[in-house]
Design a protein around this motif. Structure first.
Motif, PDB file in Angstrom:
ATOM      1  N   GLN A  71       0.824  -1.211   0.000  1.00 61.35           N
ATOM      2  CA  GLN A  71       0.000   0.000   0.000  1.00 61.35           C
ATOM      3  C   GLN A  71       0.859   1.263   0.000  1.00 61.35           C
ATOM      4  OE1 GLN A  71      -3.331   0.348  -0.457  1.00 61.35           O
ATOM      5  NE2 GLN A  71      -2.814   2.507  -0.593  1.00 61.35           N
ATOM      6  N   GLU A  78       2.286   1.647  -3.565  1.00 61.93           N
ATOM      7  CA  GLU A  78       1.254   2.016  -4.541  1.00 61.93           C
ATOM      8  C   GLU A  78       0.867   3.486  -4.408  1.00 61.93           C
ATOM      9  OE1 GLU A  78       0.062   0.483  -7.280  1.00 61.93           O
ATOM     10  OE2 GLU A  78       1.651  -0.943  -6.775  1.00 61.93           O
ATOM     11  N   THR A  79       0.741   3.951  -3.190  1.00 56.07           N
ATOM     12  CA  THR A  79       0.409   5.363  -2.970  1.00 56.07           C
ATOM     13  C   THR A  79       1.523   6.268  -3.477  1.00 56.07           C
ATOM     14  OG1 THR A  79      -0.927   4.741  -1.058  1.00 56.07           O
ATOM     15  CG2 THR A  79      -0.287   7.060  -1.227  1.00 56.07           C
ATOM     16  N   ARG A  80       2.785   5.912  -3.209  1.00 55.53           N
ATOM     17  CA  ARG A  80       3.916   6.717  -3.691  1.00 55.53           C
ATOM     18  C   ARG A  80       3.958   6.718  -5.221  1.00 55.53           C
ATOM     19  NH1 ARG A  80       3.600   6.968   1.071  1.00 55.53           N
ATOM     20  NH2 ARG A  80       2.108   8.432   0.243  1.00 55.53           N
ATOM     21  N   GLU A 128       1.452   6.427  -7.308  1.00 51.19           N
ATOM     22  CA  GLU A 128       0.387   7.310  -7.801  1.00 51.19           C
ATOM     23  C   GLU A 128       0.824   8.770  -7.713  1.00 51.19           C
ATOM     24  OE1 GLU A 128      -3.232   6.456  -5.660  1.00 51.19           O
ATOM     25  OE2 GLU A 128      -3.126   4.329  -6.193  1.00 51.19           O
ATOM     26  N   GLU A 129       1.439   9.136  -6.597  1.00 50.64           N
ATOM     27  CA  GLU A 129       1.934  10.516  -6.440  1.00 50.64           C
ATOM     28  C   GLU A 129       3.017  10.814  -7.473  1.00 50.64           C
ATOM     29  OE1 GLU A 129       1.317  10.507  -1.578  1.00 50.64           O
ATOM     30  OE2 GLU A 129       3.334  10.417  -2.415  1.00 50.64           O
ATOM     31  N   HIS A 145       4.832  14.832  -0.949  1.00 49.47           N
ATOM     32  CA  HIS A 145       5.286  13.500  -1.356  1.00 49.47           C
ATOM     33  C   HIS A 145       6.590  13.138  -0.642  1.00 49.47           C
ATOM     34  CE1 HIS A 145       6.455  10.127  -3.902  1.00 49.47           C
ATOM     35  NE2 HIS A 145       7.604  10.739  -4.114  1.00 49.47           N
ATOM     36  N   ARG A 164       6.014  12.409   3.094  1.00 46.99           N
ATOM     37  CA  ARG A 164       5.381  11.098   3.299  1.00 46.99           C
ATOM     38  C   ARG A 164       6.368   9.970   2.995  1.00 46.99           C
ATOM     39  NH1 ARG A 164       0.589  13.823   1.413  1.00 46.99           N
ATOM     40  NH2 ARG A 164       1.114  13.336  -0.736  1.00 46.99           N
ATOM     41  N   GLU A 224       6.993   7.447   5.869  1.00 48.90           N
ATOM     42  CA  GLU A 224       6.272   6.189   5.700  1.00 48.90           C
ATOM     43  C   GLU A 224       7.112   5.080   5.063  1.00 48.90           C
ATOM     44  OE1 GLU A 224       2.635   6.991   3.580  1.00 48.90           O
ATOM     45  OE2 GLU A 224       2.122   8.636   4.935  1.00 48.90           O
TER      46      GLU A 224
END
Length: 190
Positions: free
Chosen positions: A70, A73-75, A77-78, A113, A116, A120
């Motif tokens: 997760q 995937e979020t990184r 997308e950014e 970005h 995070r 993260e």
């Protein structure tokens, strides 16, 4: 062993984040040819940085950190949104009336970005891997930086395998364009 060889992957990437922050700061206070040069530096740094992360860091994070799938995937997308925004800025050019506002919005998105990513993904990598593994990853990131494209390619893959296939030809093309641009800039008044 030099200081660069002793750095771990997190240090290398956070140093690049700081370079990006500094370039934004300089870009916001300059004009003309210097602004154009700084923006080209920013484009190059962001393009190679994101490619290296996609090739080296994200695959390891997916496998080694808790919730890695997760987080990555979020990184990604950014990063895809950032590539598109950077390509738009590049196409506009620093002299376009909308460039300043779009650059400010882009800077904010990049800062969020990076923050995070550092909290993260990078912090979890540092906790999950040994110092030796992190140093070896730094070497792999430096190798990826040397062969990465120097411009955003929004249509290019967001995966390690895709970057390894598409990256080298794009990098050669980008570096030829960079060399021609630099030569023409140097010889503009001749």
């Amino acid at each position: 062993m030099t200081a660069t060889q002793e750095q771990d992957v997190v240090t290398v990437l956070v140093d690049q984040h700081n370079q990006v922050r500094n370039l934004f700061g300089e870009l916001n206070t300059t004009t003309g040819d210097r602004k154009r040069e700084l923006f080209e530096d920013l484009v190059r740094l962001l393009a190679v940085h994101e490619t290296a992360e996609e090739e080296v860091v994200h695959p390891v994070a997916r496998r080694k950190i808790e919730g890695g799938e997760q987080v990555v995937e979020t990184r990604l997308e950014e990063e895809d949104q950032a590539k598109r925004a950077l390509a738009e800025l590049y196409d506009l050019g620093v002299d376009h009336p909308e460039f300043g506002d779009k650059l400010t919005a882009f800077e904010q998105a990049v800062e969020q970005h990076a923050t995070r990513e550092e909290s993260e993904e990078f912090a979890r990598l540092r906790a999950a891997l040994s110092a030796d593994e992190l140093q070896r990853m730094a070497g792999a990131v430096r190798a990826a930086l040397a062969t990465a494209p120097t411009r955003p390619h929004p249509g290019s893959p967001e995966s390690a395998a895709g970057n390894l296939l598409a990256g080298p030809p794009l990098a050669v093309f980008d570096r030829i364009r960079d060399a021609l641009r630099d030569w023409m800039t140097e010889h503009r008044s001749d």
